[in-house]
Scaffold this active site. Structure first.
Site, mmCIF file in Angstrom:
data_model
loop_
_atom_site.group_PDB
_atom_site.id
_atom_site.type_symbol
_atom_site.label_atom_id
_atom_site.label_comp_id
_atom_site.label_asym_id
_atom_site.label_seq_id
_atom_site.Cartn_x
_atom_site.Cartn_y
_atom_site.Cartn_z
ATOM 1 N N HIS A 138 -13.482 1.076 -0.378
ATOM 2 C CA HIS A 138 -13.369 -0.043 0.574
ATOM 3 C C HIS A 138 -13.812 -1.370 -0.045
ATOM 4 O O HIS A 138 -14.187 -2.303 0.671
ATOM 5 C CB HIS A 138 -14.238 0.180 1.838
ATOM 6 C CG HIS A 138 -13.806 1.332 2.684
ATOM 7 N ND1 HIS A 138 -14.717 2.140 3.343
ATOM 8 C CD2 HIS A 138 -12.588 1.803 2.988
ATOM 9 C CE1 HIS A 138 -14.057 3.070 4.021
ATOM 10 N NE2 HIS A 138 -12.764 2.897 3.822
ATOM 11 N N GLU A 172 -7.510 -6.654 4.130
ATOM 12 C CA GLU A 172 -7.380 -6.264 2.720
ATOM 13 C C GLU A 172 -6.066 -6.781 2.131
ATOM 14 O O GLU A 172 -6.016 -7.179 0.969
ATOM 15 C CB GLU A 172 -7.445 -4.734 2.608
ATOM 16 C CG GLU A 172 -8.858 -4.217 2.853
ATOM 17 C CD GLU A 172 -8.906 -2.803 3.398
ATOM 18 O OE1 GLU A 172 -8.488 -2.614 4.561
ATOM 19 O OE2 GLU A 172 -9.352 -1.905 2.683
ATOM 20 N N ASN A 224 0.874 -1.176 0.000
ATOM 21 C CA ASN A 224 0.000 0.000 0.000
ATOM 22 C C ASN A 224 0.910 1.224 0.000
ATOM 23 O O ASN A 224 1.505 1.570 1.021
ATOM 24 C CB ASN A 224 -0.881 -0.025 1.260
ATOM 25 C CG ASN A 224 -1.915 1.078 1.246
ATOM 26 O OD1 ASN A 224 -1.878 1.970 0.392
ATOM 27 N ND2 ASN A 224 -2.832 1.028 2.198
ATOM 28 N N ARG A 249 -14.767 13.382 7.880
ATOM 29 C CA ARG A 249 -15.497 13.604 6.626
ATOM 30 C C ARG A 249 -16.991 13.722 6.902
ATOM 31 O O ARG A 249 -17.525 12.965 7.722
ATOM 32 C CB ARG A 249 -15.258 12.440 5.660
ATOM 33 C CG ARG A 249 -13.953 12.543 4.911
ATOM 34 C CD ARG A 249 -13.700 11.317 4.071
ATOM 35 N NE ARG A 249 -12.637 10.505 4.635
ATOM 36 C CZ ARG A 249 -12.301 9.299 4.201
ATOM 37 N NH1 ARG A 249 -12.948 8.749 3.205
ATOM 38 N NH2 ARG A 249 -11.321 8.636 4.772
ATOM 39 N N ARG A 291 -2.340 -2.045 -3.675
ATOM 40 C CA ARG A 291 -3.640 -1.407 -3.491
ATOM 41 C C ARG A 291 -3.676 -0.156 -4.365
ATOM 42 O O ARG A 291 -2.760 0.664 -4.333
ATOM 43 C CB ARG A 291 -3.791 -0.994 -2.029
ATOM 44 C CG ARG A 291 -5.048 -0.229 -1.796
ATOM 45 C CD ARG A 291 -5.107 0.334 -0.413
ATOM 46 N NE ARG A 291 -6.368 1.021 -0.248
ATOM 47 C CZ ARG A 291 -6.518 2.118 0.474
ATOM 48 N NH1 ARG A 291 -5.494 2.638 1.105
ATOM 49 N NH2 ARG A 291 -7.705 2.681 0.575
#
Ligand code: AMP
Length: 397
Positions: A179, A384, A8, A240, A90
């Site tokens: 996601h 992930e 990542n 957010r 990713r």
């Protein structure tokens, strides 16, 4: 045994895990931070609890990757570069180009470049990571795993916004979600836990972390999701806003005499959500503690967050014509028994009873609804990196 790296890459960081495949065991993990900034630091965890960390001067991702690979050799985590048969990366946004994970050839590199505008903070860094590893390990298969790919199965009525159709036709403005790797992973674990084929299930996955999204999974495919064109939309998050009436933003631009709309997008991304409402905290642990101590705005921030999650669970239950299982995952979903309890209690009318004992267990996948509950609720640890390694292993075959 094949070794697969799961990577990542951020603009100044590089996180990785190495898996032995097909056993799926983690043999090392670590990160390179502050790449191109002062005091870059490489950290590697390996063996049975061994740790290595060192300041290593690097100017860019290419140098960081080279140092990292050399350290893997020094620490005898790998015996030679050839042992690494694949590197999975990713990639945050895949636009409409990528409906699944792909081997990154030069054509796909070009397509990833075309998606830069969709995730300007992430995709250029992701591609930088891909290129750095391709240079250092030319024999290893480079695979891109997109956060958005899982959601490419959404039907048109779920991904289109009710704006001029030309926005979509000419500029690809639509809901992409995010996601996706996490939702896809936890859905497969949920099917195993329920002992039923994924394609026969209606699931709602709640990925609740600093960023949060809800996903309706029908017939094993993403059917709808709460994040939108970017990860700003949907449920209330740490900083957010989630869904907001755009007119309120235009009104505040006039009031605050803000000329640049990007400044407002910054505010919605970094000064809103639970931080915006509480005025102090973005971490749900702080929010819950302050609420407990009588801070009304912290209480309100948590209520609004939970309400937004329930809104989506309700919406998706109706859209799918029912729900078999609800999944809690990511930082808050996996760790906050208070949040899970509170949300599950508000869903009691669906025939869900909370299993209080299971809800308190930590560190493993478990049912948090009682066996007689009509809808099963699960706490599942997302992974992930493992899914990236699986996709890479499969494509490298
Ligand atoms: P993530 O983005 O998935 O890494 O999740 C990070 C967020 O998870 C943190 O900002 C916290 O709000 C939340 N979190 C982590 N541990 C706990 C916990 N024990 N209780 C409540 N929230 C937690």
């Amino acid at each position: 045994m094949k070794k697969i790296l799961s990577v990542n890459a951020g603009s100044s960081s590089l996180k990785f895990k190495i898996f032995a495949m097909p056993a799926e065991t983690v043999i090392a993990s670590g990160k390179f931070e502050r790449i191109g900034i002062e005091h870059p630091l490489v950290e590697i965890k390996y063996g049975d609890g061994q740790k290595f960390s060192e300041e290593a001067k690097v100017k860019n991702h290419s140098e960081a990757v080279q140092i990292l690979l050399d350290k893997l050799l020094d620490l005898k985590i790998i015996a030679s570069y050839d042992e690494i048969s694949g590197v999975g990366h990713r990639v945050v946004a895949g636009g409409e180009f990528f409906k699944e994970s792909v081997v990154v050839d030069t054509n796909n590199e070009r397509l990833i470049e075309k998606t830069f505008e969709l995730a300007p903070l992430h995709n250029p860094a992701n591609l930088m990571g891909i290129r750095a590893f391709k240079k250092a390990l030319p024999h290893a298969v480079a695979v891109a795993v997109f956060d958005t790919a899982f959601h490419q199965t959404m039907p048109e009525e779920n991904y289109l916004y009710a704006v001029p159709y030309k926005w979509y036709e000419n500029y690809s403005v639509r809901r992409y979600g995010a996601h996706g790797t996490s939702h896809r992973y936890v859905a497969s674990v949920a099917a195993d836990m329920l002992g039923r084929p994924l394609k026969d299930l209606k699931l709602i996955s709640c990925h609740l972390g600093a960023g949060a999204s809800i996903c309706a999974i029908k017939d094993g495919k993403s059917f709808n999701t709460s994040m939108g064109f970017t990860p700003l939309a949907g449920v209330t998050m740490a900083t957010r806003s989630g869904d907001v009436d755009f007119s309120a933003v235009a009104y505040m631009m006039r009031k605050l005499k803000v000329k640049n709309v990007s400044q407002m997008v910054e505010t919605l991304n970094h000064e809103s959500g639970m931080l915006g409402i509480s005025g102090k905290y973005s971490d749900s642990r702080d929010i819950l503690e302050a609420a407990e101590a009588g801070d009304h705005r912290a209480y309100l921030a948590n209520e609004i967050f939970e309400r937004s999650v329930i809104d989506y669970i309700g919406q998706y239950t109706f859209e799918m014509g029912g729900v078999d299982g609800i999944i809690f995952t990511a930082g808050i979903g996996e760790n906050s028994q208070e949040t899970r309890e509170s949300i599950v209690k508000k869903l009691a009318f669906l025939g869900i009873n909370l299993d209080k004992v299971n809800n308190q267990t930590r560190g493993k996948n478990t049912f948090i609804s009682t066996p007689d509950s009509k809808v099963k609720v699960m706490r599942i640890m997302t992974d992930e990196e493992l899914l990236i390694a699986r996709d890479t292993f499969n494509l490298a075959k």
